[in-house]
Design a protein around this motif. Structure first.
Motif, PDB file in Angstrom:
ATOM      1  N   GLU A   1      14.097  16.036   2.033  1.00 11.49           N
ATOM      2  CA  GLU A   1      15.410  16.370   1.145  1.00 11.49           C
ATOM      3  C   GLU A   1      15.418  16.623  -0.213  1.00 11.49           C
ATOM      4  O   GLU A   1      16.178  17.447  -0.646  1.00 11.49           O
ATOM      5  N   SER A   2      14.047  16.517  -0.768  1.00 12.33           N
ATOM      6  CA  SER A   2      13.827  16.974  -2.155  1.00 12.33           C
ATOM      7  C   SER A   2      12.204  16.674  -2.500  1.00 12.33           C
ATOM      8  O   SER A   2      11.548  16.102  -1.433  1.00 12.33           O
ATOM      9  N   ALA A   3      11.961  17.096  -3.683  1.00 10.88           N
ATOM     10  CA  ALA A   3      10.690  16.930  -4.073  1.00 10.88           C
ATOM     11  C   ALA A   3      10.100  15.319  -3.911  1.00 10.88           C
ATOM     12  O   ALA A   3       9.159  14.889  -3.877  1.00 10.88           O
ATOM     13  N   GLY A   4      11.339  14.402  -4.259  1.00  5.12           N
ATOM     14  CA  GLY A   4      11.020  13.155  -4.226  1.00  5.12           C
ATOM     15  C   GLY A   4      11.145  12.202  -2.932  1.00  5.12           C
ATOM     16  O   GLY A   4      11.137  10.944  -2.665  1.00  5.12           O
ATOM     17  N   ASP A   5      11.079  13.117  -1.816  1.00  5.48           N
ATOM     18  CA  ASP A   5      11.240  12.452  -0.465  1.00  5.48           C
ATOM     19  C   ASP A   5      10.270  11.359  -0.109  1.00  5.48           C
ATOM     20  O   ASP A   5       8.977  11.973   0.093  1.00  5.48           O
ATOM     21  N   GLU A   6      10.109  10.397   0.028  1.00  8.72           N
ATOM     22  CA  GLU A   6       9.042   9.476   0.110  1.00  8.72           C
ATOM     23  C   GLU A   6       8.272   9.569   1.209  1.00  8.72           C
ATOM     24  O   GLU A   6       7.356   9.646   0.945  1.00  8.72           O
ATOM     25  N   LEU A   7       8.859   9.433   2.527  1.00  8.44           N
ATOM     26  CA  LEU A   7       8.307   9.542   3.629  1.00  8.44           C
ATOM     27  C   LEU A   7       7.358  10.780   3.932  1.00  8.44           C
ATOM     28  O   LEU A   7       6.220  11.009   4.264  1.00  8.44           O
ATOM     29  N   ALA A   8       8.216  12.075   3.491  1.00 10.47           N
ATOM     30  CA  ALA A   8       7.475  13.555   3.392  1.00 10.47           C
ATOM     31  C   ALA A   8       6.264  13.277   2.652  1.00 10.47           C
ATOM     32  O   ALA A   8       5.092  13.508   2.853  1.00 10.47           O
ATOM     33  N   PHE A   9       6.501  12.633   1.264  1.00  9.13           N
ATOM     34  CA  PHE A   9       5.194  12.621   0.429  1.00  9.13           C
ATOM     35  C   PHE A   9       4.163  11.834   0.933  1.00  9.13           C
ATOM     36  O   PHE A   9       2.950  12.313   0.934  1.00  9.13           O
ATOM     37  N   LEU A  10       4.453  10.591   1.527  1.00  9.55           N
ATOM     38  CA  LEU A  10       3.260   9.923   2.246  1.00  9.55           C
ATOM     39  C   LEU A  10       2.365  10.505   3.391  1.00  9.55           C
ATOM     40  O   LEU A  10       1.407  10.499   3.181  1.00  9.55           O
ATOM     41  N   LEU A  11       3.311  11.315   4.147  1.00  8.07           N
ATOM     42  CA  LEU A  11       2.779  12.037   5.217  1.00  8.07           C
ATOM     43  C   LEU A  11       1.727  13.090   4.532  1.00  8.07           C
ATOM     44  O   LEU A  11       0.628  13.286   5.240  1.00  8.07           O
ATOM     45  N   TYR A  12       2.256  13.876   3.705  1.00 11.21           N
ATOM     46  CA  TYR A  12       1.370  14.893   3.141  1.00 11.21           C
ATOM     47  C   TYR A  12       0.174  14.325   2.279  1.00 11.21           C
ATOM     48  O   TYR A  12      -1.003  14.934   2.244  1.00 11.21           O
TER      49      TYR A  12
ATOM     50  N   ALA B   1       0.895  -1.215  -0.013  1.00 13.93           N
ATOM     51  CA  ALA B   1      -0.107   0.145  -0.088  1.00 13.93           C
ATOM     52  C   ALA B   1       0.992   1.263  -0.014  1.00 13.93           C
ATOM     53  O   ALA B   1       0.690   2.306  -0.848  1.00 13.93           O
ATOM     54  N   ARG B   2       1.947   1.300   0.621  1.00 11.67           N
ATOM     55  CA  ARG B   2       2.796   2.369   0.737  1.00 11.67           C
ATOM     56  C   ARG B   2       3.382   2.652  -0.634  1.00 11.67           C
ATOM     57  O   ARG B   2       3.474   3.731  -0.897  1.00 11.67           O
ATOM     58  N   ARG B   3       3.953   1.576  -1.198  1.00 11.29           N
ATOM     59  CA  ARG B   3       4.408   1.590  -2.825  1.00 11.29           C
ATOM     60  C   ARG B   3       3.333   2.265  -3.631  1.00 11.29           C
ATOM     61  O   ARG B   3       3.529   3.016  -4.508  1.00 11.29           O
ATOM     62  N   ALA B   4       1.979   1.801  -3.447  1.00  8.89           N
ATOM     63  CA  ALA B   4       0.886   2.196  -4.415  1.00  8.89           C
ATOM     64  C   ALA B   4       0.702   3.698  -4.298  1.00  8.89           C
ATOM     65  O   ALA B   4       0.403   4.419  -5.466  1.00  8.89           O
TER      66      ALA B   4
END
Length: 203
Positions: A96-107, A18-21
């Motif tokens: 760290e960047s626009a591609g920061d996975e953890l930050a993207f998930l939280l937002y 689910a995270r990857r999706a």
């Protein structure tokens, strides 16, 4: 005794799928079938472990919040210098960047917070944990004379977290409006004013 372990392993597998999706597709239009495909399972099998896609995404959110907070706590643990702790805390809160996975998930998962009390409660927890770390740093620095706070520690801490959230959102947009380094400088400038100290001389 092996069955609970297998169930836990399956739940972890589905949470990862689910995270990857979410990272690859975003929340708009995300279906249970998308997660099932990532996990190599049928949608019905997914529902055996999670009654709904919403509950599965809640687990993704829970894991993301836990990882983010733990990383911030680890970033400042063991550092005796309050100024360095403050600087390290600021740096640990920005993508760290626009591609920061953890930050993207939280937002991305934050979109549910307006509609689902369970999601909202976890984001309140996320906010409060971060504020608490900042308060500890600010109060310790004030007690030792490293900081000359221009307001109460709680208000300064809240402002720092809100600044991080605002800049972080703009950093992770499809077309970023801020670079991480620029955002960091802006937050540091506020922290120096609010804490009555200099941070720019630290490496």
């Amino acid at each position: 005794m092996a069955r609970p372990k297998r169930q836990e392993a399956r739940r972890e597998q589905l949470t990862e799928a689910a995270r990857r999706a979410v990272v690859e597709r975003g929340l708009i239009g995300l279906r249970l079938g998308d997660v099932a495909e990532k996990a190599g399972m049928s949608p019905g099998s997914v529902l055996y472990y999670f009654p709904s896609l919403t509950e599965l995404l809640q687990e993704v959110q829970r894991e993301a919040v836990s990882r983010f907070c733990a990383a911030r706590e680890d970033a400042v643990r063991g550092e005796p210098d309050p100024r360095r702790r403050l600087l390290m805390m600021i740096r640990s809160g920005l993508p760290e960047s626009a591609g920061d996975e953890l930050a993207f998930l939280l937002y991305e998962l934050g979109a549910f917070a307006r509609k689902d009390p369970a999601y909202a409660a976890r984001y309140i927890e996320l906010y409060q944990r971060q504020v608490g770390i900042y308060v500890g740093i600010l109060e310790a620095g004030s007690a030792t004379g490293a900081f000359r706070l221009t307001g109460d520690a709680l208000s300064i801490a809240r402002n720092l977290v809100i600044l991080e959230d605002g800049y972080g959102l703009h950093i992770t947009m499809a077309v970023p409006t801020y670079e991480p380094a620029t955002a960091e400088r802006q937050i540091i400038a506020y922290a120096e004013t609010a804490a009555g100290c200099t941070l720019g001389d630290l490496t």
